[in-house]
Design an enzyme around this catalytic site. Structure first.
Site, PDB file in Angstrom:
ATOM      1  N   GLU A 177      -0.834   8.254 -12.520  1.00 42.41           N
ATOM      2  CA  GLU A 177      -1.539   8.238 -13.798  1.00 42.41           C
ATOM      3  C   GLU A 177      -0.817   9.150 -14.784  1.00 42.41           C
ATOM      4  O   GLU A 177      -0.336  10.219 -14.423  1.00 42.41           O
ATOM      5  CB  GLU A 177      -2.989   8.687 -13.614  1.00 42.41           C
ATOM      6  CG  GLU A 177      -3.797   7.768 -12.696  1.00 42.41           C
ATOM      7  CD  GLU A 177      -5.250   8.198 -12.551  1.00 42.41           C
ATOM      8  OE1 GLU A 177      -5.931   8.342 -13.589  1.00 42.41           O
ATOM      9  OE2 GLU A 177      -5.704   8.384 -11.402  1.00 42.41           O
ATOM     10  N   ASP A 199       0.824  -1.206   0.000  1.00 38.31           N
ATOM     11  CA  ASP A 199       0.000   0.000   0.000  1.00 38.31           C
ATOM     12  C   ASP A 199       0.860   1.258   0.000  1.00 38.31           C
ATOM     13  O   ASP A 199       1.895   1.324   0.667  1.00 38.31           O
ATOM     14  CB  ASP A 199      -0.886  -0.023   1.247  1.00 38.31           C
ATOM     15  CG  ASP A 199      -1.723   1.227   1.401  1.00 38.31           C
ATOM     16  OD1 ASP A 199      -2.615   1.438   0.565  1.00 38.31           O
ATOM     17  OD2 ASP A 199      -1.478   1.989   2.350  1.00 38.31           O
TER      18      ASP A 199
END
Length: 680
Positions: A302, A256
């Site tokens: 992204e 994570d």
């Protein structure tokens, strides 16, 4: 009185002079501390490993399909209102029949925020003990039994590893706050710095209110302070946590928030020191097991492939063997929702620099990456099936978030809890008996992929479309290749043409699609596919004989238009600046706009002149619910009568009113359009 003053002076000096491992002075924030020879009290060795998978190929993860389980919501075996390990064991037949041979468990460690109510956000990322399981999920024995049951079927299982931060209720943090042995296990300062790794500078949190303020660093929020990876003891302790659970039989880890591990001055994420620790973890832990282990990297990046791919490391110093690809899911959903190919360059060749390298792809997860597409696509099976095919027909590793295999919709709850509702087992039972259901499409594709190397190690070549509502690409392996074609239009199309290095497909086999459709025609580097139904998808195979059609739900009718159903939210509230006004339930109208039905929410409120901020949300709770606002940390400022297209999960809207009066707020649900007008 003098004695009391002396006592407070002593307390002030004690708090102000506490060294907290020497980190109260800013110049010490970036120094290495701790004992380099530290051994964890819970120390384990790789040689102690038990319950390990056997017979795995070196890079087995590249040929695996994973099922992502939010443990609390998957299956409750004992009726106490909370999913559990035994509930997962009971449903392994289902998961395996789906075609998934790997399982990813959301956080299972003992955590601070615990609750069994369906809409309580027990997310589990606020760890209070890395060596104990969440008691709501069962015992460690229950977990070991699950691991054994998974391995007995030849399946694999990975856990969610949360190395960046713990809970502020963790004993380590409590000791650190007191200046104890773990004083420098966290970052402390007398200064409230403005570190800004995620667009929010409120990352240094005040610990005490007496004397000189002390602050600790928590990139996500005050309840989850960041561990200090410039402390040698922390580095070894967290490596030992990984060893501890891998020794229990886990086959790998989803890691994570990997970007935020080690900070530098004015550089708070993706630092070289962060990369160095993951290389250390791979070298000292992951690579040392006889049964091959892997880590999948959650670096939420992204539109920056170079930055993302740095987390692969190098051939001599690998970091992660798999990266989550955050570029592929949302464009797939957008293509189907908006009748236009939005995939751009997200369909990539995917050349592997290293033999172990893989990408994990998904359409949604437990986070605010994207809403459940079952809701976004209005529970429309035709469109849900198309986006499912678009996601699974890639040479990547599929991760299927529980419930998405049926197109399950979101709950009408606040925040990301709406994505974590109980799995609808009744819906699963209904779809199992429907050969054209989303569930059976998942089964068909996932089982077809097995053993076909093109879907694990193949390359992708996107063709040039002559129609913007269409898409075609070729997946090629060593001995076979596949042509994937999509019609995103809501009407039937007599033919679609694509250009490029197409090859010959006239003698190919149709694997998915209308069996009565003509074969593709190839001429002069142009391929033409005929008779496509609305929202149809085709899979052709060349190089493999004696194949049957695995999914034929497409029926072409000339001139057909697909009517999109309208499923809207149950409630929407208008809320205002800092909760000082709002909580006003809006009224829903169904309008026809551009020949499509639309849900429009409206409410009229009286406001004074001046600056106002507001949001729309699904409920009226204090956590603001799911909201719509400007992207990122910016506040979108409107003018009266102006439309603004917001993005889910953003900041407030704002408007400056010249005069007091009644104003009507409008929210258009399908595209998040917002307007404010002066009421008549």
């Amino acid at each position: 009185m003098k004695l009391r003053n002396f006592f407070y002076l002593f307390l002030l000096l004690l708090v102000s002079c506490s060294s907290v491992g020497g980190n109260l002075n800013d110049q010490n924030l970036f120094e290495y501390t701790g004992n380099q020879d530290y051994v964890s009290p819970d120390n384990v060795s790789v040689e102690d490993a038990e319950n390990q998978s056997t017979g795995l190929s070196p890079y087995w993860w590249k040929e695996t399909a994973f099922y992502h389980i939010w443990v609390k919501s998957f299956n409750d075996s004992d009726g106490d209102g909370c999913g559990d390990f035994n509930g997962i064991t009971d449903k392994l037949d289902y998961i395996q029949s789906l075609g998934c041979d790997g399982i990813w468990l959301s956080p299972i460690f003992e955590c601070a925020g615990k609750g069994k109510a369906p809409d309580y956000n027990m997310h589990g990322y606020d760890t209070v003990d890395y060596y104990k399981v969440n008691s709501y999920f069962g015992t460690q024995e229950d977990l070991i039994n699950l691991i054994k049951a998974v391995h007995s079927r030849g399946m694999k299982i990975i856990f969610d590893f949360v190395p960046n931060h713990s809970s502020n209720k963790h004993p380590w943090f409590k000791d650190s706050a007191k200046g104890g042995e773990k004083a420098s296990w966290y970052l402390w300062s007398n200064t409230k710095h403005q570190w800004n790794p995620m667009g929010n500078p409120n990352t240094w949190h005040q610990y005490n209110s007496i004397g000189t303020p002390r602050y600790y660093y928590g990139a996500f929020y005050s309840g989850m302070p960041d561990l200090n990876y410039r402390n040698y003891e922390v580095r070894e302790e967290m490596k030992n946590v990984a060893r501890y659970w891998l020794n229990k039989g886990f086959d790998g880890m989803r890691v994570d928030a990997v970007r935020y591990l080690v900070e530098n001055p004015d550089d708070y994420c993706d630092t070289e020191e962060t990369h160095l620790w993951y290389r250390e973890l791979t070298r000292d832990v992951i690579s040392r097991y006889e049964s091959p282990k892997f880590m999948v990297c959650e670096a939420w990046i992204e539109n920056d492939r170079n930055l993302l791919e740095e987390y692969f490391g190098t051939g001599s110093e690998p970091e992660f063997y798999m990266l989550f690809d955050f570029d592929q899911g949302k464009p797939a959903i957008s293509s189907v929702a908006n009748n236009k190919d939005s995939t751009g360059n997200t369909i990539r060749e995917n050349p592997s620099r290293y033999p172990w390298q893989a990408y994990g792809t998904f359409l949604g997860n437990h986070d605010e990456y994207a809403g459940r597409f079952g809701t976004l696509l209005a529970q429309d099976t035709t469109r849900i099936n198309q986006v499912t095919a678009l996601s699974l027909l890639r040479p990547t590793v599929p991760f299927i978030y529980y419930g998405n295999e049926t197109g399950q919709k979101e709950e009408n709850w606040g925040g990301d809890t709406r994505l974590r509702g109980p799995l609808d087992w009744d819906r699963i039972a209904e779809q199992e008996n429907d050969p054209e259901s989303t569930l059976n499409l998942n089964k068909a594709i996932l089982n077809f992929r097995k053993g076909r190397k093109a879907f694990s190690t193949g390359t992708v070549k996107k063709l040039q479309a002559k129609n913007q509502s269409s898409l075609a690409y070729i997946i090629e392996g060593e001995s076979e290749k596949y042509l994937c074609v999509y019609n995103f239009a809501n009407n039937s199309v007599e033919s679609l043409s694509f250009t490029g290095d197409t090859g010959d497909w006239e003698n190919s086999t149709l694997i998915i699609g209308d069996t009565e459709s003509p074969a593709p025609v190839t001429e002069s580097n142009t391929i033409t596919v005929k008779n496509l139904a609305p929202y149809s998808f085709r899979l052709y195979c060349s190089g493999e004989e004696n194949l049957e059609n695995i999914f034929d739900s497409e029926k072409y009718t000339q001139g057909e238009e697909h009517e999109i159903p309208l499923i809207t939210y149950d409630t929407v509230y208008l809320r205002g600046t800092m909760n000082s006004w709002g909580g006003t339930l809006m009224e829903k109208e169904i309008q026809t706009i551009n020949n499509k039905k639309e849900a429009v929410w409206k409410v009229t409120v009286r406001l004074s002149s001046g600056h106002h901020e507001f949001k729309f949300c699904l409920n009226n709770s204090s956590n603001w619910g799911q909201n719509w606002g400007g992207a990122g940390s910016q506040i979108a400022t409107l003018s009266l009568g102006q439309s603004y297209y917001g993005s889910q999960g953003g900041s407030n809207f704002a408007i400056d009113l010249a005069s007091s009066g009644n104003y009507t707020f409008e929210f258009y649900e399908s595209n998040n359009r917002v307007t404010v007008i002066e009421a008549e």
